[in-house]
Each structure stands twice: as structure tokens, then as C-alpha cells.
Motif scaffolding. Structure first.
Motif: not given
Length: 180
Positions: A1-11
Motif C-alpha cells: 500500500m502506498s503512502k497516499h493510499e494509507s493516508d486516504a484510508a486513515r483519513f
């Protein structure tokens, strides 16, 4: 999972868990439309500063919401002050009536009042100038309400005749409206 995907999931997880609570907080402090805006702005800040959002995000989100509400109130207050200042400037910039016109209107008004009997003039002034009801004015005049009504009626008829003349001032017409 990319950083952008993990940020989107956290948000997304933060929004789903706390979105309603942030809205409820904003709603307690404002109307629904403003609460919607405050909630959206709060989560926009959360997205932009996702790295600053602590592991327990609710207090942080509520602080952002409170600050957003405060900014909104300051904006509304600034707009209201500006509106009041502009209204004041418009009043100052509005053309004023010519002095001679005002003097002529006052003179005609005084002539009209002088044409009334003393009792009629008192009746007109108690109602139009002092703002008393007919009942209260009758008490001040020391007569019955019926007698006062007759005085006021006669005064109005006499002023009606004067207002039919070509020199009737605006003040006389206003006076007639007030004693009707």
C-alpha cells in the motif's frame, strides 16, 4: 500500500468515525448551513495536516472546528461593521433638502397648526408629537375619550382642508397620517 493510499484510508476512517461528532459540535454552536461548512473545513484541515492529527483525533478535530467557528464569527462581524459603515456613509452622502424648502415646510406647518383652535392643536400634538394613544391623550387633556375623539376629528378635517391647498407641506401630510 502506498503512502497516499494509507493516508486516504486513515483519513476515511477518521471521517467515518468522527464526522458526525464534529458536525454535532458545530451544530450546537451554529445553524445547519454553517455547521456543514465548519465540518467540511475541519476535515479539509485534517486532510491537509494529516501528519499532525494525533492518534486520538476527536479533541484535535474539535479544536479545529472551534477555531473555524471563531473565524466565521469574526468574518460575519467584519461584514456587519462594514455594512454599518457603508450605511452611515450613504446617509452622509445623501443629498440633504434645501434649507429654504425646509424653512418653507416648517412655516406652512406652523401656519396649519396656528389655524387650529387651542383644543384641536393640543389634541393633534398629544397624538402626533407626543405619541400618545387617544385614550392617554384624553386623560392628559382632561376630557372624556369621546370629547377628545371629536376634537381630533375636527382638527383632522381642518388640516385636510389646508392640505388640499397647493402649498401643503410633506410634514402636514405626515401629521395627517399620524392622527388618522
Amino acid at each position: 500500500m502506498s503512502k497516499h493510499e494509507s493516508d486516504a484510508a486513515r483519513f476515511t476512517a477518521i471521517f467515518e468515525q468522527f464526522g458526525r461528532r464534529v458536525y454535532a459540535y458545530a451544530r450546537r454552536h451554529s445553524d445547519p448551513a454553517i455547521a456543514d461548512d465548519v465540518t467540511a473545513e475541519t476535515f479539509l484541515v485534517a486532510w491537509r495536516r494529516l501528519g499532525d492529527v494525533p492518534s486520538d483525533p476527536l479533541p484535535w478535530l474539535l479544536v479545529v472546528a472551534r477555531n473555524t467557528l471563531a473565524n466565521h464569527r469574526r468574518t460575519v462581524a467584519r461584514h456587519e461593521r462594514l455594512r454599518q459603515e457603508l450605511a452611515g456613509l450613504e446617509r452622509l452622502a445623501a443629498p440633504s433638502p434645501a434649507v429654504d424648502g425646509t424653512v418653507l415646510e416648517r412655516s406652512a406647518m406652523l401656519r396649519a397648526l396656528a389655524a387650529l383652535t387651542e383644543l384641536e392643536r393640543e389634541a393633534v400634538l398629544l397624538v402626533a408629537w407626543d405619541g400618545l394613544s387617544r385614550s392617554s391623550a384624553a386623560q392628559v387633556a382632561g376630557c372624556s375619550e369621546r370629547s377628545f375623539a371629536v376634537r381630533l376629528h375636527r382638527a383632522r378635517k381642518r388640516l385636510d382642508r389646508l392640505s388640499d391647498s397647493s402649498e401643503s407641506p410633506d410634514d402636514l401630510l405626515t401629521l395627517l397620517e399620524e392622527i388618522s
